[in-house]
Design an enzyme around this catalytic site. Structure first.
Site, PDB file in Angstrom:
ATOM      1  N   ARG A 123      -4.218  16.091  -8.125  1.00  0.00           N
ATOM      2  CA  ARG A 123      -4.454  16.306  -6.850  1.00  0.00           C
ATOM      3  C   ARG A 123      -5.494  15.833  -6.230  1.00  0.00           C
ATOM      4  O   ARG A 123      -7.071  16.680  -7.017  1.00  0.00           O
ATOM      5  CB  ARG A 123      -4.205  17.642  -6.581  1.00  0.00           C
ATOM      6  CG  ARG A 123      -3.913  18.269  -5.276  1.00  0.00           C
ATOM      7  CD  ARG A 123      -3.489  17.649  -3.984  1.00  0.00           C
ATOM      8  NE  ARG A 123      -3.618  18.140  -3.021  1.00  0.00           N
ATOM      9  CZ  ARG A 123      -4.634  17.790  -2.120  1.00  0.00           C
ATOM     10  NH1 ARG A 123      -5.107  17.046  -2.369  1.00  0.00           N
ATOM     11  NH2 ARG A 123      -4.426  18.529  -0.794  1.00  0.00           N
ATOM     12  N   HIS A 146     -10.604  16.931  -2.842  1.00  0.00           N
ATOM     13  CA  HIS A 146     -10.469  16.939  -1.324  1.00  0.00           C
ATOM     14  C   HIS A 146     -10.768  18.839  -1.186  1.00  0.00           C
ATOM     15  O   HIS A 146     -12.113  19.497  -1.675  1.00  0.00           O
ATOM     16  CB  HIS A 146      -9.139  17.147  -1.175  1.00  0.00           C
ATOM     17  CG  HIS A 146      -8.119  18.110  -1.805  1.00  0.00           C
ATOM     18  ND1 HIS A 146      -8.273  18.581  -2.382  1.00  0.00           N
ATOM     19  CD2 HIS A 146      -7.686  19.056  -1.104  1.00  0.00           C
ATOM     20  CE1 HIS A 146      -7.617  19.546  -3.042  1.00  0.00           C
ATOM     21  NE2 HIS A 146      -7.376  20.041  -2.296  1.00  0.00           N
ATOM     22  N   HIS A 148     -10.851  21.464   2.296  1.00  0.00           N
ATOM     23  CA  HIS A 148      -9.859  21.946   3.673  1.00  0.00           C
ATOM     24  C   HIS A 148     -10.685  23.497   4.593  1.00  0.00           C
ATOM     25  O   HIS A 148     -11.310  23.986   4.280  1.00  0.00           O
ATOM     26  CB  HIS A 148      -8.864  22.223   3.145  1.00  0.00           C
ATOM     27  CG  HIS A 148      -8.641  23.392   1.657  1.00  0.00           C
ATOM     28  ND1 HIS A 148      -8.241  24.446   1.715  1.00  0.00           N
ATOM     29  CD2 HIS A 148      -7.952  22.670   0.576  1.00  0.00           C
ATOM     30  CE1 HIS A 148      -8.284  24.612   0.463  1.00  0.00           C
ATOM     31  NE2 HIS A 148      -7.619  23.508  -0.039  1.00  0.00           N
ATOM     32  N   GLU A 158      -8.323  28.829  -0.574  1.00  0.00           N
ATOM     33  CA  GLU A 158      -6.929  29.056  -1.339  1.00  0.00           C
ATOM     34  C   GLU A 158      -6.709  29.389  -1.865  1.00  0.00           C
ATOM     35  O   GLU A 158      -8.011  29.750  -3.107  1.00  0.00           O
ATOM     36  CB  GLU A 158      -6.702  27.288  -2.228  1.00  0.00           C
ATOM     37  CG  GLU A 158      -6.222  26.826  -2.589  1.00  0.00           C
ATOM     38  CD  GLU A 158      -6.139  25.279  -3.562  1.00  0.00           C
ATOM     39  OE1 GLU A 158      -6.563  24.323  -2.134  1.00  0.00           O
ATOM     40  OE2 GLU A 158      -6.446  25.124  -4.801  1.00  0.00           O
ATOM     41  N   HIS A 205     -12.571  20.392  -4.171  1.00  0.00           N
ATOM     42  CA  HIS A 205     -12.130  20.475  -5.480  1.00  0.00           C
ATOM     43  C   HIS A 205     -11.887  19.385  -6.420  1.00  0.00           C
ATOM     44  O   HIS A 205     -11.476  18.890  -5.686  1.00  0.00           O
ATOM     45  CB  HIS A 205     -11.799  22.235  -5.633  1.00  0.00           C
ATOM     46  CG  HIS A 205     -10.646  22.395  -4.568  1.00  0.00           C
ATOM     47  ND1 HIS A 205     -11.262  22.678  -3.447  1.00  0.00           N
ATOM     48  CD2 HIS A 205      -9.243  22.057  -4.532  1.00  0.00           C
ATOM     49  CE1 HIS A 205      -9.861  23.215  -2.466  1.00  0.00           C
ATOM     50  NE2 HIS A 205      -9.152  22.664  -3.856  1.00  0.00           N
ATOM     51  N   GLU A 236      -0.072  20.572   4.129  1.00  0.00           N
ATOM     52  CA  GLU A 236      -0.669  20.139   2.623  1.00  0.00           C
ATOM     53  C   GLU A 236      -1.379  18.079   3.230  1.00  0.00           C
ATOM     54  O   GLU A 236      -2.006  17.966   2.284  1.00  0.00           O
ATOM     55  CB  GLU A 236      -0.253  19.451   1.789  1.00  0.00           C
ATOM     56  CG  GLU A 236       0.399  20.761   0.498  1.00  0.00           C
ATOM     57  CD  GLU A 236      -1.555  20.114  -0.456  1.00  0.00           C
ATOM     58  OE1 GLU A 236      -2.511  21.163  -0.048  1.00  0.00           O
ATOM     59  OE2 GLU A 236      -1.366  19.564  -1.215  1.00  0.00           O
TER      60      GLU A 236
END
Ligand SMILES: *[C@@H]1O[C@H](CO)[C@@H](O)[C@H](O)[C@H]1NC(C)=O
Ligand SMILES: *[C@@H]1O[C@H](CO)[C@@H](O)[C@H](O)[C@H]1NC(C)=O
Ligand SMILES: *[C@@H]1O[C@H](CO)[C@@H](O)[C@H](O)[C@H]1NC(C)=O
Ligand SMILES: *[C@@H]1O[C@H](CO)[C@@H](O)[C@H](O)[C@H]1NC(C)=O
Length: 493
Positions: A187, A190, A192, A196, A235, A257
């Site tokens: 993944r 990124h 945000h 999370e 992360h 997402e």
């Protein structure tokens, strides 16, 4: 000035018919479609797009065909318990009955001749044939990830599907993502806006992060483990050689997402000269940066030896007390008759300061006791097995929902609910609260700690009922696997 094309075509109809009346043109009584000659159909087309005016309203020349919708009782089967009093509300296992019908109690209850999709009815027997105690308007509490859009990664590297307020409007406080990474896939790096919280569902993964002080973090996790990335902390997530699947929970129902800050976009969206200055390099070094999002993409295998990826600066590592991971798979579950629970909240996992979760395993026929949460909505995810939940909302509404593996459930605070295992296998599900400590009010304990005279005056119950009220929290209550049992007198509490 622009006219809508429909207005222009009405105008041309009026002109063609030689009419002088104002727009819109009246429909021609003889010409069914009213636009013959204007709509050129494809080769092979026939008939008219619209019907004649004679079909409007009552007209003796339009007789009914009296087709029966009555389904003879010989044409369908009832599940065990289906003819019991509707208020008893037994779970109806419609999974294998022939032509299931929305019947509770008497067999002359209504049938469903269609249109219908039987698979939905079988999976949602408590919506299809609700218990008689269900009432009023309770917002939908169920979203199957199986009907979410599945966003595909690059070159078959994985996928992600999500539930947020778009899918489940009641879920304003939390949103969830189910993500699959194929062997060695990433993944993308990124960050945000939201916190999370994650539960590994399958396989194993390496995660890494860092904070504002330049302290770094890296760990390897397997199915049953948890991680937490605080809002804004960047992360990385990479599957090991056997791939992985995990569940993400965010503390904002509007999380998407598709709206995270990706390193590929960070590079693509800044002037190359600025990147060159920032990274002390020349433009040529930037020639091959990705020109589209990577999101989920194939990677080279991570070295098995985690020390090789333990990159630290002068600030060192994030201290263990603030660790971004918790090896919940290795935690001994708390056992009670009927199942087990593992609680993980800031008391044991302090970095996740607003996430309190419980991972329940409920045996067939057993149930998570009737309870509610005092300060937080509950976001839940069904990992295996199946169960049902009745959401009771003040002042007088309740609705029962059926869940199975891959479904998201959502119960707004402080609605009461239970989770009854309605299948033949252990029900495993996760409850997530936004709270500094996992907490609930057990209905049985509440009444057990209320003077018995008060309970009797309210509920008209006898001494035997009072004697069984517990003074401790039960969490889970055992039950009979066939789900038809309604008398638990012989079982001591
Ligand atoms: C993980 O995936 C494998 C392969 O599909 C499957 O057999 C196994 O049951 C999965 N494990 C869990 C915990 O779901
Ligand atoms: C990384 O190195 C630090 C020391 O610099 C150590 O405290 C930490 O445990 C190491 N982490 C891993 C995953 O090896
Ligand atoms: C793992 O990597 C570290 C750092 O490169 C090295 O010191 C250590 O010997 C390695 N351990 C094994 C088991 O290879
Ligand atoms: C449970 O097992 C019984 C007996 O094998 C079967 O009839 C029933 O359909 C099963 N129920 C579910 C929900 O799988």
């Amino acid at each position: 000035m622009k006219y809508p094309s429909s207005l222009l075509s009405s105008l041309s109809v009026a002109l063609l018919l030689g009419e002088t009346t104002a727009l819109p043109a009246p429909q021609n009584q003889n010409n069914a479609a009213g636009n013959e000659g204007l709509v050129a159909g494809p080769p092979g087309a026939s008939g008219e797009l619209r019907g004649p005016a004679s079909l409007r309203g009552y007209n003796p020349s339009n007789p009914l065909t009296q087709e029966t919708t009555v389904i003879p009782t010989s044409d369908f089967e009832l599940a065990p318990g289906q003819s019991e009093d509707a208020d008893v509300g037994l779970y109806l296992d419609l999974s294998s009955v022939r032509n299931p019908q929305p019947i509770r109690g008497s067999t002359d209850a209504p049938t469903d001749p269609g249109p219908r999709t039987e698979a939905y009815d079988r999976l949602n027997s408590d919506l299809f044939a609700p218990p008689g105690t269900d009432k009023g308007d309770v917002p939908n509490a169920k979203w199957p990830m199986g009907i979410s859009h599945n966003r595909q990664g690059l070159r078959s590297a994985g996928w992600a599907r999500q539930q947020n307020v778009n899918e489940l409007p009641v879920a304003t406080a939390m949103a969830g993502v189910d993500m699959r990474l194929e062997p060695n896939a990433y993944r993308e790096l990124h960050w945000h806006k939201q916190n999370e919280w994650a539960l590994m569902l399958n396989g194993s993964v390496r995660i890494a992060s860092m904070d504002e002080d330049g302290q770094s973090f890296v760990d390897d996790l397997q199915a049953g483990d948890v991680w937490f990335f605080p809002a804004g902390k960047p992360h990385s997530i990479q599957a090991f050689e056997n791939g992985c699947e995990f569940l993400l929970v965010f503390d904002d129902g509007k999380f998407s997402e598709d709206g995270t800050f990706l390193v590929s976009e960070l590079f693509a969206r800044n002037p190359r000269s600025v990147l060159a200055k920032n990274f002390r390099t020349d433009l040529q070094a930037l020639e091959k940066i990705p020109d589209e999002q990577l999101y989920i993409f194939p990677g080279t295998p991570a070295p098995q030896n985690i020390s090789e990826q333990n990159v630290t600066g002068p600030a060192g590592s994030i201290p263990v007390v603030d660790s971004y991971s918790y090896h919940l798979s290795a935690q001994e579950p708390y056992r009670v008759p009927g199942g087990t629970v593992k609680i993980i909240d800031p008391k044991s996992f302090p970095i996740a300061s607003n996430f309190a979760a419980a991972l329940f395993e409920i045996e067939p026929g057993a149930m998570r006791e009737l309870h509610w949460h005092t300060t937080s909505d509950e976001w839940s995810f069904f990992i295996s097995g199946q169960g049902r939940v009745t959401v009771f909302d003040a002042p007088e509404s309740s609705r029962t929902f059926d869940f199975s593996a891959g479904d998201v459930g959502y119960v707004p605070v402080p609605d009461s609910h239970y989770i009854e295992n309605t299948g033949n296998e252990t029900l495993v599900y996760l409850e997530v609260l936004l709270a500094p400590v996992y907490n609930d009010i057990s209905v049985a304990q509440w009444l057990g700690l209320t003077p018995s005279q008060i309970v009797k005056d309210h509920l008209n119950v006898d001494d035997a009922f009072i004697d069984k009220l517990p003074r401790t929290k039960q969490f889970i209550l055992p039950g009979d696997k066939n789900l038809l049992q309604t008398d638990f007198n012989d079982e001591p509490l």
